[in-house]
Design a protein around this motif. Structure first.
Motif, PDB file in Angstrom:
ATOM      1  N   LYS A 219     -17.210  -1.702   1.365  1.00 35.18           N
ATOM      2  CA  LYS A 219     -16.471  -2.345   2.453  1.00 35.18           C
ATOM      3  C   LYS A 219     -14.972  -2.301   2.179  1.00 35.18           C
ATOM      4  CE  LYS A 219     -20.190  -5.517   3.762  1.00 35.18           C
ATOM      5  NZ  LYS A 219     -20.588  -6.944   3.960  1.00 35.18           N
ATOM      6  N   ALA A 220     -14.592  -2.509   0.909  1.00 34.68           N
ATOM      7  CA  ALA A 220     -13.175  -2.455   0.566  1.00 34.68           C
ATOM      8  C   ALA A 220     -12.620  -1.048   0.771  1.00 34.68           C
ATOM      9  CB  ALA A 220     -12.970  -2.897  -0.883  1.00 34.68           C
ATOM     10  N   ILE A 221     -13.408  -0.033   0.441  1.00 39.61           N
ATOM     11  CA  ILE A 221     -12.962   1.345   0.653  1.00 39.61           C
ATOM     12  C   ILE A 221     -12.793   1.625   2.139  1.00 39.61           C
ATOM     13  CG2 ILE A 221     -13.604   3.766   0.362  1.00 39.61           C
ATOM     14  CD1 ILE A 221     -14.970   3.008  -2.232  1.00 39.61           C
ATOM     15  N   ALA A 222     -13.717   1.107   2.966  1.00 43.20           N
ATOM     16  CA  ALA A 222     -13.592   1.303   4.412  1.00 43.20           C
ATOM     17  C   ALA A 222     -12.346   0.606   4.959  1.00 43.20           C
ATOM     18  CB  ALA A 222     -14.849   0.775   5.108  1.00 43.20           C
ATOM     19  N   VAL A 223     -12.052  -0.603   4.459  1.00 44.88           N
ATOM     20  CA  VAL A 223     -10.851  -1.317   4.889  1.00 44.88           C
ATOM     21  C   VAL A 223      -9.594  -0.559   4.450  1.00 44.88           C
ATOM     22  CG1 VAL A 223      -9.534  -3.458   4.621  1.00 44.88           C
ATOM     23  CG2 VAL A 223     -12.003  -3.549   4.943  1.00 44.88           C
ATOM     24  N   ALA A 224      -9.614  -0.034   3.215  1.00 40.08           N
ATOM     25  CA  ALA A 224      -8.462   0.719   2.724  1.00 40.08           C
ATOM     26  C   ALA A 224      -8.232   1.983   3.548  1.00 40.08           C
ATOM     27  CB  ALA A 224      -8.663   1.077   1.250  1.00 40.08           C
ATOM     28  N   GLN A 225      -9.307   2.671   3.920  1.00 40.70           N
ATOM     29  CA  GLN A 225      -9.163   3.869   4.742  1.00 40.70           C
ATOM     30  C   GLN A 225      -8.592   3.530   6.117  1.00 40.70           C
ATOM     31  OE1 GLN A 225     -13.031   5.713   4.801  1.00 40.70           O
ATOM     32  NE2 GLN A 225     -12.843   6.527   2.727  1.00 40.70           N
ATOM     33  N   PHE A 226      -9.002   2.409   6.681  1.00 36.80           N
ATOM     34  CA  PHE A 226      -8.457   2.012   7.980  1.00 36.80           C
ATOM     35  C   PHE A 226      -6.976   1.670   7.880  1.00 36.80           C
ATOM     36  CE2 PHE A 226      -7.267  -1.528  10.751  1.00 36.80           C
ATOM     37  CZ  PHE A 226      -7.390  -0.921  11.989  1.00 36.80           C
ATOM     38  N   LEU A 227      -6.620   0.882   6.868  1.00 33.74           N
ATOM     39  CA  LEU A 227      -5.218   0.479   6.730  1.00 33.74           C
ATOM     40  C   LEU A 227      -4.318   1.664   6.395  1.00 33.74           C
ATOM     41  CD1 LEU A 227      -5.556  -2.942   4.853  1.00 33.74           C
ATOM     42  CD2 LEU A 227      -5.060  -2.538   7.265  1.00 33.74           C
ATOM     43  N   ARG A 228      -4.836   2.624   5.646  1.00 25.79           N
ATOM     44  CA  ARG A 228      -4.028   3.804   5.331  1.00 25.79           C
ATOM     45  C   ARG A 228      -3.733   4.626   6.581  1.00 25.79           C
ATOM     46  NH1 ARG A 228      -1.026   4.545   0.977  1.00 25.79           N
ATOM     47  NH2 ARG A 228      -1.689   6.624   0.412  1.00 25.79           N
ATOM     48  N   SER A 229      -4.610   4.533   7.581  1.00 25.55           N
ATOM     49  CA  SER A 229      -4.392   5.275   8.823  1.00 25.55           C
ATOM     50  C   SER A 229      -3.472   4.543   9.792  1.00 25.55           C
ATOM     51  CB  SER A 229      -5.730   5.552   9.513  1.00 25.55           C
ATOM     52  OG  SER A 229      -6.353   4.328   9.914  1.00 25.55           O
ATOM     53  N   GLN A 230      -3.114   3.285   9.494  1.00 20.03           N
ATOM     54  CA  GLN A 230      -2.247   2.507  10.371  1.00 20.03           C
ATOM     55  C   GLN A 230      -0.795   2.585   9.892  1.00 20.03           C
ATOM     56  OE1 GLN A 230      -3.576   0.974  13.217  1.00 20.03           O
ATOM     57  NE2 GLN A 230      -5.324   2.172  12.507  1.00 20.03           N
ATOM     58  N   ASN A 231       0.093   2.260  10.800  1.00 17.21           N
ATOM     59  CA  ASN A 231       1.528   2.258  10.488  1.00 17.21           C
ATOM     60  C   ASN A 231       1.902   0.893   9.918  1.00 17.21           C
ATOM     61  OD1 ASN A 231       4.241   2.780  10.292  1.00 17.21           O
ATOM     62  ND2 ASN A 231       4.651   2.563  12.486  1.00 17.21           N
TER      63      ASN A 231
END
Length: 397
Positions: free
Chosen positions: A120-132
């Motif tokens: 879940k943390a990896i999924a959150v990190a991937q989402f935040l990395r794609s945001q500005n």
């Protein structure tokens, strides 16, 4: 007095003496011993499949956890010796300061480096990395990393984009309010995907005679022991995302090197094609240089024969597109007066605004008067004209 959570000068001096004594015991200089320790850290990090800074962060977290555990045991023993339990507002372990009370906004995030990476943390990190997140570059342990503020990450977790991504990815935890968004963000330090950092002076204590130059806006940071989630705190990314692009580029480079090395084993048709292609490229390059030399010779001849001189392909070296470089076919050399007139016409065209019919009617007598005055002035001699007010009025609008 040392800052809370930091070793005192006496402790630093003692550690340096121990380090020098250990290096002398092994028959090495402190520099060689430090280099050996650094190589061992790199080797251990490679064995565990993590980067060196992540491995160092894990060691720091382990030492911090052991220190906190020992301090907790000592505090419990002291409380039992005093005949009662420690009060909520009692002074904590040395070097940590008072424990945060229930009314404080920040909350310490317990970090255990031995915990496996949470999907879940990896999924959150991937989402935040794609945001500005308006990241900025910082220097951590001599390497450049991306740094962001907690408030922007919380804002991204509360955005509709996260709700839309959550429907597609079931690993993303639900976010219903601000508290749940903060809990989701705390998954990052728990899995050591992002850690809290603070700004430091890289030249502090070096005793430079002159102040060292610093890059404006480039922070040198260090990892904090207390991983809290205050909105104004800064976190640094230790998660670089999936590495398939880097792996694909590395595989392409290796394949290209092998293809060049194995060129003698290529089929005869491919080798002939490469030969013809290289000869054609060399011919085009030679033709370009010949054309540049010819146009320069032509200009040198015409600048004396028919001034101001003739250029073949006048836009050849201008900042234009490929096809526009060969348009027009020829052109005369522009004099300084022609360039000034062209720049004045461009400035006047940019400053003129479309006028209404009423404004045109009102400005007609003024234009006639100006034209009459200009003709009289030209006959009498050069007159200095000040057109700045008109340009300033347009600029103010």
């Amino acid at each position: 007095m040392a800052a809370p959570g930091q070793p005192s000068p006496q402790q630093i001096a003692a550690m340096q003496q121990q380090f020098a004594a250990e290096a002398a015991r092994r028959g090495m200089s402190p520099e060689d011993f430090a280099k050996q320790q650094r190589e061992q850290l790199n080797a251990e990090a490679a064995k565990q499949g993590v980067t060196t800074e992540q491995y160092v962060a894990q060691l720091r977290m382990r030492a911090l956890a052991a220190q906190q555990k020992a301090a907790e045991v000592q505090r419990q023993l002291q409380a039992q010796g005093n005949g009662g339990a420690a009060q909520p507002g009692q002074q904590g372990p040395p070097g940590q300061g008072p424990q945060p009370g229930p009314q404080q906004h920040t909350q310490q995030v317990p970090v255990n480096p031995n915990n496996p990476k949470n999907p879940k943390a990896i999924a959150v990190a991937q989402f935040l990395r794609s945001q500005n997140l308006k990241t900025r570059t910082c220097v951590l342990d001599g390497q450049r990393k991306d740094m962001f503020k907690v408030k922007r990450a919380i804002r991204a977790l509360e955005s509709p984009a996260y709700a839309k991504a959550q429907k597609k990815n079931p690993l993303l935890p639900p976010v219903t309010d601000r508290a749940s968004a903060e809990n989701v963000f705390k998954l990052l330090p728990l899995s050591i995907l992002a850690l809290r950092v603070s700004k430091i002076d890289p030249h502090a204590g070096h005793g430079h005679s002159k102040p060292a130059k610093r890059v404006k806006g480039l922070w040198t940071v260090k990892i904090e022991q207390h991983q809290e989630a205050d909105p104004m705190m800064h976190y640094v990314w230790l998660y670089d995302g999936p590495q398939w692009k880097q792996k694909a580029m590395a595989a392409a480079v290796v394949a290209g090197i092998f293809a060049v090395v194995l060129f003698p084993l290529w089929p005869i048709m491919l080798r002939q094609g490469v030969w013809y292609l290289s000869v054609g490229m060399m011919g085009l390059l030679g033709l370009f240089f010949a054309m540049a030399i010819f146009r320069l010779i032509l200009f040198c001849i015409t600048v004396f024969a028919v001034p101001p001189g003739l250029w073949l392909f006048p836009n050849l070296f201008e900042d234009v597109g490929f096809f526009d470089s060969f348009k027009p076919l020829w052109g005369w050399q522009e004099t300084k007066k022609a360039k000034k007139k062209k720049s004045k016409k461009g400035a006047e065209g940019a400053s003129e605004a479309p006028a209404t019919p009423a404004q045109t009617t009102e400005s007609a007598p003024t234009a006639t008067t100006t034209a009459t005055t200009a003709s009289t002035s030209d006959a009498a001699g050069p007159v200095k004209r000040n057109l700045a007010p008109r340009v300033e009025e347009v600029t103010e609008e």
